[in-house]
Enzyme design. Structure first.
Site, short mmCIF file in Angstrom:
data_model
loop_
_atom_site.label_atom_id
_atom_site.label_comp_id
_atom_site.label_asym_id
_atom_site.label_seq_id
_atom_site.Cartn_x
_atom_site.Cartn_y
_atom_site.Cartn_z
CE1 TYR A 1 50.93 51.02 41.35
CE2 TYR A 1 49.16 50.36 42.97
CZ TYR A 1 49.28 51.06 42.08
OH TYR A 1 48.75 52.31 41.46
CB ILE B 1 33.46 35.53 40.25
CG1 ILE B 1 32.36 36.29 39.19
CG2 ILE B 1 33.25 35.96 41.75
CD1 ILE B 1 31.02 35.84 39.59
CG PHE B 2 39.72 36.52 41.19
CD1 PHE B 2 39.94 35.08 40.40
CD2 PHE B 2 40.25 37.62 40.57
CE1 PHE B 2 40.52 35.08 39.29
CE2 PHE B 2 41.02 37.50 39.46
CZ PHE B 2 41.27 36.18 38.82
N1 UDP Z 1 38.29 40.32 40.02
C1 UDP Z 1 37.59 39.30 39.38
N2 UDP Z 1 37.98 38.56 38.15
C2 UDP Z 1 38.76 39.11 37.36
C3 UDP Z 1 39.35 40.54 37.71
C4 UDP Z 1 39.24 40.75 39.10
O1 UDP Z 1 36.72 38.75 40.22
O2 UDP Z 1 38.96 38.56 36.54
C5 UDP Z 1 37.94 41.02 41.16
C6 UDP Z 1 38.73 41.17 41.94
O3 UDP Z 1 39.17 40.12 42.85
C7 UDP Z 1 38.75 42.54 42.83
C8 UDP Z 1 37.89 43.35 41.77
O4 UDP Z 1 37.57 42.30 40.80
O5 UDP Z 1 37.81 42.13 43.83
C9 UDP Z 1 38.32 44.36 41.00
O6 UDP Z 1 39.74 43.94 40.45
P1 UDP Z 1 40.47 44.91 39.36
O7 UDP Z 1 41.81 43.90 39.27
O8 UDP Z 1 39.91 45.59 38.60
O9 UDP Z 1 41.05 45.93 40.65
P2 UDP Z 1 41.73 46.00 42.07
O10 UDP Z 1 40.65 45.97 42.93
O11 UDP Z 1 42.58 44.68 42.12
O12 UDP Z 1 42.59 47.35 42.06
#
Ligand code: UDP
Length: 327
Positions: free
Chosen positions: A140, A206-207
């Site tokens: 991407y 929470i990842f």
């Molecule tokens: N995230 C999370 N749980 C979720 C979705 C996202 O902890 O169910 C975290 C992800 O690891 C990142 C932040 O939230 O650190 C933002 O994620 P998002 O997918 O909204 O946007 P990205 O930063 O990936 O473009």
């Protein structure tokens, strides 16, 4: 100006189209409705079409006497871009080159391009300035970087003016709650957390909570979608032959996943259960913009500088549109 907004039925594109109209421009949304929503476009302003349909694009550019293009249309699921890169290179790169061909053919020489902080990949340091190396870590990000490069070459060779605006985390919804985020599938943090508050999900995952950040969860720079839209308009109005603008769009302020979840609890009054899972592959611990260039070059000052009002605007949308645009 007469402006064609590709992806004008999508999340950021629809907010930009609305703001452009309010600023007095004559706006047409061009969208294939694969991810866009008819209801996100002003009545009578949607042209249904695909980026790969060069003839149709040229007809529209000529027929509507378009002066400038704002190009939002793209696939934007990072994970899917890893498993199905062909889909991403085809739509985001070949599709955009088709748009650029149509512009060449019809002598439209101004474009504002929706780029991303994903073009930086793993940053060397935060906050991230525009001079940091662009080394995407997923297809991407590469598809966006390829187009940034093409635009620089086109600007120099054909006298175009362009802006590549590198967004950090787009979030929030329009003040009236009529436009907002409606992705299927939804993968973004704030809408997912708010779906828990709506009773549509049991918990938020929470990842990662042991990352090298103050509370152990990932830090991102959440920037309000209307602030993104206003930066696009400022950029558009600056474009002259040969203008090359490459700007980060973020608030310069980081918010952790745990802080986002807490803000959602505060705004919704729901206790929003959270579970912790391992970090997502390729997720950098912290991404924060140095957005001083946008401030200098565009006079851009984001109105939303903290997470709570961003979540409040998103909540207004999600609460009043629990099924998104499908009423
Ligand atoms: N995230 C999370 N749980 C979720 C979705 C996202 O902890 O169910 C975290 C992800 O690891 C990142 C932040 O939230 O650190 C933002 O994620 P998002 O997918 O909204 O946007 P990205 O930063 O990936 O473009």
């Amino acid at each position: 100006m007469n402006v064609l907004v590709t992806g004008g039925a999508g999340y950021v594109g629809s907010h930009a189209a609305r703001l452009l109209t309010a600023a007095g421009h004559d706006v047409w949304a061009y969208d294939n409705l694969v991810f866009g929503h008819r209801a996100a476009v002003a009545p009578g302003r949607l042209i249904e079409g695909d980026l790969l349909d060069k003839e149709k694009l040229a007809d529209v550019l000529r027929g509507k006497r378009i002066d400038a293009v704002m190009h939002f249309a793209a696939f934007a699921y990072v994970g899917e871009s890893v498993t199905d890169p062909a889909k991403y290179y085809h739509n985001n790169v070949v599709g955009t080159l088709s748009l650029l061909d149509a512009m060449l053919k019809t002598d439209v020489k101004r474009i504002v391009f929706s780029s991303t902080c994903a073009t930086y990949g793993e940053p060397e340091s935060v906050p991230i300035g525009e001079t940091q190396p662009q080394a995407p870590v997923n297809p991407y990000g590469y598809t966006k970087l390829v187009i940034e490069r093409a635009l620089a070459d086109y600007a120099r060779a054909y006298g175009w003016g362009y802006a590549a605006l590198r967004y950090f985390n787009a979030a929030g919804a329009s003040a009236d709650g009529d436009l907002g985020e409606d992705h299927d599938p939804e993968t973004h943090l704030i809408p997912l957390v708010l779906q828990v508050a709506l009773g549509r999900r049991e918990h938020i995952t929470i990842f990662g909570d042991k990352l090298p950040t103050p509370d152990g969860s990932c830090i991102r720079d959440y920037v309000h979608v209307d602030d993104l839209a206003s930066a696009h308009i400022s950029a558009l109005e600056k474009l002259k032959p040969g203008t090359e603008l490459r700007c980060n769009l973020g608030t310069g302020r980081g918010t952790s996943v745990k802080e986002v979840v807490q803000a959602c609890r505060d705004v919704t009054g729901h206790d929003i259960p959270a579970k912790v899972a391992p970090p997502r592959a390729g997720d950098p611990p912290a991404l924060i913009a140095d957005a001083s260039l946008a401030r200098r070059e565009l006079g851009w000052v984001p109105r939303f500088t903290s997470i709570k009002p961003i979540v409040e605007s998103a909540w207004k949308w999600h609460e009043s549109h629990p099924n998104g645009f499908d009423a």
